[in-house]
Write a protein that holds these residues in place. Structure first.
Motif, PDB file in Angstrom:
ATOM      1  N   ASN A  13      12.451  34.509 -12.985  1.00 24.17           N
ATOM      2  CA  ASN A  13      11.804  34.848 -11.725  1.00 24.17           C
ATOM      3  C   ASN A  13      10.491  35.570 -12.009  1.00 24.17           C
ATOM      4  OD1 ASN A  13      11.900  34.992  -8.807  1.00 24.17           O
ATOM      5  ND2 ASN A  13      11.999  37.205  -9.101  1.00 24.17           N
ATOM      6  N   CYS A  14       9.406  35.004 -11.519  1.00 23.47           N
ATOM      7  CA  CYS A  14       8.111  35.653 -11.691  1.00 23.47           C
ATOM      8  C   CYS A  14       8.038  36.866 -10.775  1.00 23.47           C
ATOM      9  CB  CYS A  14       6.993  34.668 -11.358  1.00 23.47           C
ATOM     10  SG  CYS A  14       5.347  35.368 -11.623  1.00 23.47           S
ATOM     11  N   SER A  15       7.514  37.968 -11.301  1.00 24.83           N
ATOM     12  CA  SER A  15       7.432  39.202 -10.518  1.00 24.83           C
ATOM     13  C   SER A  15       6.314  39.150  -9.481  1.00 24.83           C
ATOM     14  CB  SER A  15       7.206  40.398 -11.447  1.00 24.83           C
ATOM     15  OG  SER A  15       5.972  40.261 -12.126  1.00 24.83           O
TER      16      SER A  15
ATOM     17  N   LYS B 299       4.784  31.492 -19.449  1.00 29.03           N
ATOM     18  CA  LYS B 299       3.671  31.372 -18.510  1.00 29.03           C
ATOM     19  C   LYS B 299       4.165  30.811 -17.187  1.00 29.03           C
ATOM     20  CE  LYS B 299      -0.895  29.277 -17.939  1.00 29.03           C
ATOM     21  NZ  LYS B 299      -1.934  28.447 -18.584  1.00 29.03           N
ATOM     22  N   CYS B 300       3.838  31.507 -16.111  1.00 23.89           N
ATOM     23  CA  CYS B 300       4.203  31.048 -14.776  1.00 23.89           C
ATOM     24  C   CYS B 300       3.308  29.873 -14.381  1.00 23.89           C
ATOM     25  CB  CYS B 300       4.047  32.197 -13.779  1.00 23.89           C
ATOM     26  SG  CYS B 300       4.457  31.731 -12.082  1.00 23.89           S
ATOM     27  N   SER B 301       3.921  28.827 -13.843  1.00 25.83           N
ATOM     28  CA  SER B 301       3.137  27.632 -13.512  1.00 25.83           C
ATOM     29  C   SER B 301       2.444  27.744 -12.163  1.00 25.83           C
ATOM     30  CB  SER B 301       4.034  26.392 -13.534  1.00 25.83           C
ATOM     31  OG  SER B 301       5.023  26.488 -12.530  1.00 25.83           O
ATOM     32  N   LEU B 302       2.751  28.775 -11.380  1.00 27.93           N
ATOM     33  CA  LEU B 302       2.137  28.853 -10.054  1.00 27.93           C
ATOM     34  C   LEU B 302       0.730  29.461 -10.101  1.00 27.93           C
ATOM     35  CD1 LEU B 302       2.607  28.087  -7.166  1.00 27.93           C
ATOM     36  CD2 LEU B 302       3.690  30.294  -6.765  1.00 27.93           C
ATOM     37  N   HIS B 303       0.581  30.645 -10.685  1.00 27.99           N
ATOM     38  CA  HIS B 303      -0.746  31.272 -10.758  1.00 27.99           C
ATOM     39  C   HIS B 303      -1.156  31.626 -12.178  1.00 27.99           C
ATOM     40  CE1 HIS B 303       0.774  32.474  -6.630  1.00 27.99           C
ATOM     41  NE2 HIS B 303      -0.238  31.670  -6.372  1.00 27.99           N
ATOM     42  N   GLY B 304      -0.324  31.309 -13.159  1.00 34.06           N
ATOM     43  CA  GLY B 304      -0.759  31.409 -14.556  1.00 34.06           C
ATOM     44  C   GLY B 304      -0.502  32.714 -15.267  1.00 34.06           C
TER      45      GLY B 304
END
Ligand code: FES
Length: 109
Positions: free
Chosen positions: A45-47, A64-69
């Protein structure tokens, strides 16, 4: 064999070096990554915006989160880039009996 609360989640050889898998323990999702032959477990889960990090990719010892990097240290959970500014949770991992075990009860942060 590690004792509870450690839970066996995968065969050691099921995860190639430089890769991760998503595992689920009692309905909660975790990332289990292998980097330089060390295993790391972090929450899936990205914070930044509660987005699954398992949609992303590894960048060395970071996820690395794929939504905002934003990238997060697999070791500490610390965010390395904006826009995330809050660490993700990391969990203790053990390797025993050819399997990888996670303690899902005590995040390090
Ligand atoms: S949701 Fe992960 S960086 Fe925005």
């Amino acid at each position: 064999m590690p004792e509870a609360p450690f839970v066996a989640v995968a065969d050691r050889d099921a995860i190639q070096d430089g890769k991760f898998i998503k595992v689920t323990i009692e309905g909660r999702s975790f990332i289990l990554a292998r980097v330089d032959d060390r295993f790391h477990a972090v929450e899936d889960n990205c914070s930044h915006e509660d987005y699954p990090l398992s949609y992303g990719c590894l960048d060395g010892d970071r996820i690395k989160c794929s939504l905002h990097g934003s990238r997060f240290s697999l070791e500490t959970g610390a965010p390395m880039d904006e826009p995330a500014d809050t660490p993700i949770r990391t969990y203790a991992v053990k390797v025993a009996d050819g399997r990888v075990w996670i303690d899902p009860t005590q995040p390090s942060n």
